[in-house]
Scaffold this active site. Structure first.
Site, PDB file in Angstrom:
ATOM      1  CB  VAL A  31       7.440  -3.310  -0.705  1.00 35.05           C
ATOM      2  CG1 VAL A  31       7.197  -1.953  -1.333  1.00 35.05           C
ATOM      3  CG2 VAL A  31       6.117  -3.981  -0.327  1.00 35.05           C
ATOM      4  N   PRO A  51      19.188  -3.974   7.267  1.00 31.59           N
ATOM      5  CG  PRO A  51      18.413  -3.919   9.458  1.00 31.59           C
ATOM      6  CD  PRO A  51      18.099  -3.419   8.088  1.00 31.59           C
ATOM      7  N   GLY A  54      16.943  -8.928   7.111  1.00 26.94           N
ATOM      8  CA  GLY A  54      15.620  -8.556   6.573  1.00 26.94           C
ATOM      9  C   GLY A  54      15.551  -8.595   5.052  1.00 26.94           C
ATOM     10  CG  ASP A 116       4.953   2.256   5.778  1.00 19.97           C
ATOM     11  OD1 ASP A 116       5.657   2.994   5.058  1.00 19.97           O
ATOM     12  OD2 ASP A 116       5.187   2.060   6.984  1.00 19.97           O
TER      13      ASP A 116
HETATM   14  C1  LIG Z   1      -0.322   4.490  -2.531  1.00 19.61           C
HETATM   15  C2  LIG Z   1       0.672   3.384  -2.958  1.00 19.61           C
HETATM   16  C3  LIG Z   1       2.026   3.950  -2.572  1.00 19.61           C
HETATM   17  C4  LIG Z   1       3.185   3.317  -3.294  1.00 19.61           C
HETATM   18  O1  LIG Z   1       3.567   2.243  -2.875  1.00 19.61           O
HETATM   19  O2  LIG Z   1       3.681   3.936  -4.237  1.00 19.61           O
HETATM   20  C5  LIG Z   1       0.381   2.068  -2.304  1.00 19.61           C
HETATM   21  C6  LIG Z   1       0.071   1.899  -0.977  1.00 19.61           C
HETATM   22  C7  LIG Z   1      -0.307   0.709  -0.327  1.00 19.61           C
HETATM   23  N1  LIG Z   1      -0.447  -0.521  -0.912  1.00 19.61           N
HETATM   24  C8  LIG Z   1      -0.893  -1.420   0.009  1.00 19.61           C
HETATM   25  C9  LIG Z   1      -1.299  -2.737  -0.255  1.00 19.61           C
HETATM   26  C10 LIG Z   1      -1.147  -3.439  -1.456  1.00 19.61           C
HETATM   27  N2  LIG Z   1      -0.361  -3.036  -2.510  1.00 19.61           N
HETATM   28  C11 LIG Z   1      -0.416  -3.967  -3.488  1.00 19.61           C
HETATM   29  C12 LIG Z   1       0.279  -3.899  -4.715  1.00 19.61           C
HETATM   30  C13 LIG Z   1       0.813  -2.789  -5.300  1.00 19.61           C
HETATM   31  N3  LIG Z   1       0.802  -1.525  -4.773  1.00 19.61           N
HETATM   32  C14 LIG Z   1       1.223  -0.620  -5.658  1.00 19.61           C
HETATM   33  C15 LIG Z   1       1.230   0.759  -5.482  1.00 19.61           C
HETATM   34  C16 LIG Z   1       0.783   1.518  -4.412  1.00 19.61           C
HETATM   35  N4  LIG Z   1       0.525   1.038  -3.181  1.00 19.61           N
HETATM   36  C17 LIG Z   1       0.603   3.016  -4.467  1.00 19.61           C
HETATM   37  C18 LIG Z   1      -0.750   3.387  -5.066  1.00 19.61           C
HETATM   38  C19 LIG Z   1      -1.084   2.600  -6.333  1.00 19.61           C
HETATM   39  C20 LIG Z   1      -2.285   3.094  -7.056  1.00 19.61           C
HETATM   40  O3  LIG Z   1      -2.479   4.313  -7.124  1.00 19.61           O
HETATM   41  O4  LIG Z   1      -3.024   2.281  -7.611  1.00 19.61           O
HETATM   42  C21 LIG Z   1       1.576  -1.285  -6.952  1.00 19.61           C
HETATM   43  C22 LIG Z   1       0.511  -0.894  -7.978  1.00 19.61           C
HETATM   44  C23 LIG Z   1       2.916  -0.870  -7.522  1.00 19.61           C
HETATM   45  C24 LIG Z   1       4.129  -1.168  -6.684  1.00 19.61           C
HETATM   46  O5  LIG Z   1       4.079  -1.178  -5.448  1.00 19.61           O
HETATM   47  O6  LIG Z   1       5.165  -1.349  -7.319  1.00 19.61           O
HETATM   48  C25 LIG Z   1       1.528  -2.791  -6.591  1.00 19.61           C
HETATM   49  C26 LIG Z   1       0.907  -3.724  -7.661  1.00 19.61           C
HETATM   50  C27 LIG Z   1       1.929  -3.967  -8.739  1.00 19.61           C
HETATM   51  C28 LIG Z   1       1.495  -4.880  -9.814  1.00 19.61           C
HETATM   52  O7  LIG Z   1       0.831  -5.882  -9.601  1.00 19.61           O
HETATM   53  O8  LIG Z   1       1.901  -4.630 -10.954  1.00 19.61           O
HETATM   54  C29 LIG Z   1      -1.291  -5.013  -3.071  1.00 19.61           C
HETATM   55  C30 LIG Z   1      -1.654  -6.219  -3.921  1.00 19.61           C
HETATM   56  C31 LIG Z   1      -0.888  -7.443  -3.560  1.00 19.61           C
HETATM   57  O9  LIG Z   1      -0.046  -7.407  -2.628  1.00 19.61           O
HETATM   58  O10 LIG Z   1      -1.176  -8.472  -4.206  1.00 19.61           O
HETATM   59  C32 LIG Z   1      -1.754  -4.685  -1.802  1.00 19.61           C
HETATM   60  C33 LIG Z   1      -2.776  -5.466  -0.961  1.00 19.61           C
HETATM   61  C34 LIG Z   1      -4.201  -5.281  -1.576  1.00 19.61           C
HETATM   62  C35 LIG Z   1      -4.712  -3.844  -1.582  1.00 19.61           C
HETATM   63  O11 LIG Z   1      -4.677  -3.177  -0.544  1.00 19.61           O
HETATM   64  O12 LIG Z   1      -5.152  -3.417  -2.675  1.00 19.61           O
HETATM   65  C36 LIG Z   1      -0.980  -0.770   1.272  1.00 19.61           C
HETATM   66  C37 LIG Z   1      -1.389  -1.445   2.572  1.00 19.61           C
HETATM   67  C38 LIG Z   1      -2.884  -1.269   2.759  1.00 19.61           C
HETATM   68  C39 LIG Z   1      -3.325  -1.826   4.103  1.00 19.61           C
HETATM   69  O13 LIG Z   1      -2.539  -1.856   5.049  1.00 19.61           O
HETATM   70  O14 LIG Z   1      -4.512  -2.214   4.164  1.00 19.61           O
HETATM   71  C40 LIG Z   1      -0.605   0.554   1.058  1.00 19.61           C
HETATM   72  C41 LIG Z   1      -0.625   1.667   2.060  1.00 19.61           C
HETATM   73  C42 LIG Z   1      -2.044   2.240   2.128  1.00 19.61           C
HETATM   74  O15 LIG Z   1      -2.843   2.170   1.192  1.00 19.61           O
HETATM   75  O16 LIG Z   1      -2.328   2.819   3.203  1.00 19.61           O
HETATM   76  N1  LIG Z   2       3.165   0.103  -1.414  1.00 19.86           N
HETATM   77  C1  LIG Z   2       2.948  -1.169  -1.571  1.00 19.86           C
HETATM   78  O1  LIG Z   2       2.807  -1.651  -2.660  1.00 19.86           O
HETATM   79  C2  LIG Z   2       2.852  -2.032  -0.367  1.00 19.86           C
HETATM   80  C3  LIG Z   2       3.263  -1.557   0.829  1.00 19.86           C
HETATM   81  N2  LIG Z   2       3.302  -2.370   1.918  1.00 19.86           N
HETATM   82  C4  LIG Z   2       3.930  -1.828   3.136  1.00 19.86           C
HETATM   83  O2  LIG Z   2       5.322  -1.561   2.818  1.00 19.86           O
HETATM   84  C5  LIG Z   2       6.178  -1.908   3.903  1.00 19.86           C
HETATM   85  C6  LIG Z   2       7.259  -2.886   3.459  1.00 19.86           C
HETATM   86  O3  LIG Z   2       6.660  -4.094   3.031  1.00 19.86           O
HETATM   87  P1  LIG Z   2       7.497  -5.448   2.852  1.00 19.86           P
HETATM   88  O4  LIG Z   2       8.623  -5.223   1.930  1.00 19.86           O
HETATM   89  O5  LIG Z   2       6.553  -6.516   2.544  1.00 19.86           O
HETATM   90  O6  LIG Z   2       8.023  -5.603   4.353  1.00 19.86           O
HETATM   91  P2  LIG Z   2       9.159  -6.526   4.977  1.00 19.86           P
HETATM   92  O7  LIG Z   2       8.836  -6.662   6.412  1.00 19.86           O
HETATM   93  O8  LIG Z   2       9.376  -7.738   4.149  1.00 19.86           O
HETATM   94  O9  LIG Z   2      10.461  -5.638   4.820  1.00 19.86           O
HETATM   95  C7  LIG Z   2      10.709  -4.517   5.605  1.00 19.86           C
HETATM   96  C8  LIG Z   2      12.214  -4.334   5.639  1.00 19.86           C
HETATM   97  O10 LIG Z   2      12.555  -3.084   6.215  1.00 19.86           O
HETATM   98  C9  LIG Z   2      13.728  -3.296   7.006  1.00 19.86           C
HETATM   99  N3  LIG Z   2      13.793  -2.191   7.966  1.00 19.86           N
HETATM  100  C10 LIG Z   2      12.999  -1.955   9.024  1.00 19.86           C
HETATM  101  N4  LIG Z   2      13.371  -0.811   9.632  1.00 19.86           N
HETATM  102  C11 LIG Z   2      14.431  -0.322   8.946  1.00 19.86           C
HETATM  103  C12 LIG Z   2      15.238   0.826   9.068  1.00 19.86           C
HETATM  104  N5  LIG Z   2      15.032   1.733  10.048  1.00 19.86           N
HETATM  105  N6  LIG Z   2      16.237   1.023   8.190  1.00 19.86           N
HETATM  106  C13 LIG Z   2      16.460   0.125   7.198  1.00 19.86           C
HETATM  107  N7  LIG Z   2      15.714  -0.976   7.022  1.00 19.86           N
HETATM  108  C14 LIG Z   2      14.708  -1.198   7.890  1.00 19.86           C
HETATM  109  C15 LIG Z   2      13.552  -4.663   7.612  1.00 19.86           C
HETATM  110  O11 LIG Z   2      14.798  -5.186   7.998  1.00 19.86           O
HETATM  111  C16 LIG Z   2      12.947  -5.400   6.435  1.00 19.86           C
HETATM  112  O12 LIG Z   2      13.939  -5.888   5.577  1.00 19.86           O
HETATM  113  C17 LIG Z   2       5.264  -2.465   4.989  1.00 19.86           C
HETATM  114  O13 LIG Z   2       5.007  -1.405   5.906  1.00 19.86           O
HETATM  115  C18 LIG Z   2       3.981  -2.838   4.275  1.00 19.86           C
HETATM  116  O14 LIG Z   2       2.843  -2.684   5.081  1.00 19.86           O
HETATM  117  C19 LIG Z   2       2.887  -3.669   1.795  1.00 19.86           C
HETATM  118  C20 LIG Z   2       2.424  -4.187   0.619  1.00 19.86           C
HETATM  119  C21 LIG Z   2       2.366  -3.397  -0.561  1.00 19.86           C
END
Ligand SMILES: C[C@@]1(CC(=O)O)c2cc3[nH]c(cc4nc(cc5[nH]c(cc(n2)[C@H]1CCC(=O)O)[C@@](C)(CC(=O)O)[C@@H]5CCC(=O)O)C(CC(=O)O)=C4CCC(=O)O)c(CCC(=O)O)c3CC(=O)O
Ligand SMILES: NC(=O)C1=CN([C@@H]2O[C@H](COP(=O)(O)OP(=O)(O)OC[C@H]3O[C@@H](n4cnc5c(N)ncnc54)[C@H](O)[C@@H]3O)[C@@H](O)[C@H]2O)C=CC1
Length: 275
Positions: A31, A51, A54, A116
């Site tokens: 991410v 670190p 990671g 997250d």
């Molecule tokens: C709120 C937000 C905060 C933020 O990160 O800014 C957020 C939060 C969370 N995402 C989670 C999961 C996934 N995120 C993705 C992918 C993306 N997530 C992105 C944005 C955002 N993610 C923001 C709102 C976006 C909006 O408003 O639409 C994208 C668009 C942009 C980017 O991250 O750069 C990027 C696609 C980029 C692209 O394809 O172009 C996938 C898909 C995959 O991995 O294939 C999954 C798994 C499937 C699913 O859950 O849909 C979870 C864990 C949920 C759990 O634990 O169940 C959380 C936390 C939660 O929801 O609690």
């Molecule tokens: N917003 C989004 O689009 C998405 C969010 N997530 C959430 O985002 C988080 C990160 O996802 P990934 O990159 O896949 O995880 P990852 O496990 O690959 O990476 C997490 C990194 O954080 C580092 N880390 C942990 N504690 C730290 C600290 N105190 N200071 C500095 N570094 C620290 C670890 O060493 C590791 O490199 C997860 O909690 C996951 O559930 C997951 C998928 C999509």
């Protein structure tokens, strides 16, 4: 849009300017690697704290490349890591730490995204389309990131060809026009804006994409100076345009032949029935 038709519960969509600003990214996993890419495109200075064990391979490549990135091989250390920081992005697998970082940023009024915990985000990322200066962001306001990704792919397919190139060329044209007819506001601004609207609406995107330094000058000399918009043939040249349009005429010709043949057959059929 009327007050009644507005749709509350959304976000304010903006194009945030980060040039030379300092962005702290905490975490270095997959991410975080996406965050680094988005922030580098916006020309920010980046500090990454994570670190080394990671780090995702893409994050390593960014750190080892020639980007404005400072890297610290350790975990987040507290408020002193937030000195002189304009924005914080956390992408770590430790919810308790994420919450601590969020509340430190709140106290210091530093805008923060916590990957997250949506409730701890001042702003969300979205699914992005990029074509040069063109950027499109799809947000589902935290409801479904995967659907944002699917909608992005559908929008990507429907975009006009060479939109990014056309925008870049129109950007050049606008800045040359401002050099030629300087001033902010008033009559000159009104005239500039009207002429730019006329150019953008009367030329096709493909024709705008063909502009270059020489033809921009011609368009300004023949168009702006005479308060008109000359057709693209007169500015970029028929030869350039036909070259680009060739595939279309190749397709149109067989269609015309088929249409004429069909019409002739129908005519013969009608004529023979009549008799
Ligand atoms: C709120 C937000 C905060 C933020 O990160 O800014 C957020 C939060 C969370 N995402 C989670 C999961 C996934 N995120 C993705 C992918 C993306 N997530 C992105 C944005 C955002 N993610 C923001 C709102 C976006 C909006 O408003 O639409 C994208 C668009 C942009 C980017 O991250 O750069 C990027 C696609 C980029 C692209 O394809 O172009 C996938 C898909 C995959 O991995 O294939 C999954 C798994 C499937 C699913 O859950 O849909 C979870 C864990 C949920 C759990 O634990 O169940 C959380 C936390 C939660 O929801 O609690
Ligand atoms: N917003 C989004 O689009 C998405 C969010 N997530 C959430 O985002 C988080 C990160 O996802 P990934 O990159 O896949 O995880 P990852 O496990 O690959 O990476 C997490 C990194 O954080 C580092 N880390 C942990 N504690 C730290 C600290 N105190 N200071 C500095 N570094 C620290 C670890 O060493 C590791 O490199 C997860 O909690 C996951 O559930 C997951 C998928 C999509």
């Amino acid at each position: 849009m009327t007050a009644e038709s507005s749709n509350p519960g959304g976000s304010l969509l903006l194009a945030w300017q980060l040039k030379n600003k300092h962005v702290l990214i905490i975490g270095g996993g997959e991410v975080a690697s996406g965050r680094i890419e988005s922030v580098l495109i916006a020309n920010a200075r980046i500090t990454i704290i994570c670190p080394s064990q990671g780090l995702h391979s893409i994050t390593k490549r960014f750190i080892n490349g020639s980007h404005p990135i400072t890297y610290h091989d350790r975990v987040f250390d507290g408020a002193e890591d937030l000195d002189d920081v304009d924005m914080v992005l956390t992408a770590i697998d430790d919810v308790a730490q994420s919450r601590i970082i969020y509340s430190l940023c709140r106290d210091l009024k530093i805008p923060v995204n916590v990957a997250d915990i949506p409730d701890s985000c001042d702003f969300y990322f979205g699914s992005q389309i990029r074509d040069g200066p063109l950027q499109i962001m799809i947000s589902t306001n935290g409801q479904s990131p995967k659907l944002a990704n699917i909608i992005k792919k559908k929008i990507q397919k429907s975009l006009p060809n060479r939109a990014g190139e056309a925008i870049r060329k129109v950007g050049d044209l606008r800045s040359k026009l401002k050099d030629r007819a300087p001033g902010v506001g008033g009559e000159v601004s009104k005239r500039r804006m009207k002429w730019m609207v006329d150019v953008c609406t009367s030329w096709e995107m493909d024709d705008l994409a063909l502009l270059n330094e020489e033809t921009i000058k011609r368009l300004l000399d023949d168009g702006w100076e005479t308060n008109s918009v000359p057709p693209p043939d007169d500015v970029v040249g028929r030869r350039n345009r036909t070259f680009d349009a060739a595939p279309t005429s190749i397709h149109v010709f067989p269609c015309m032949v088929a249409f004429i043949a069909g019409a002739a057959c129908a005519g013969v059929l009608l004529f023979s029935r009549h008799r």
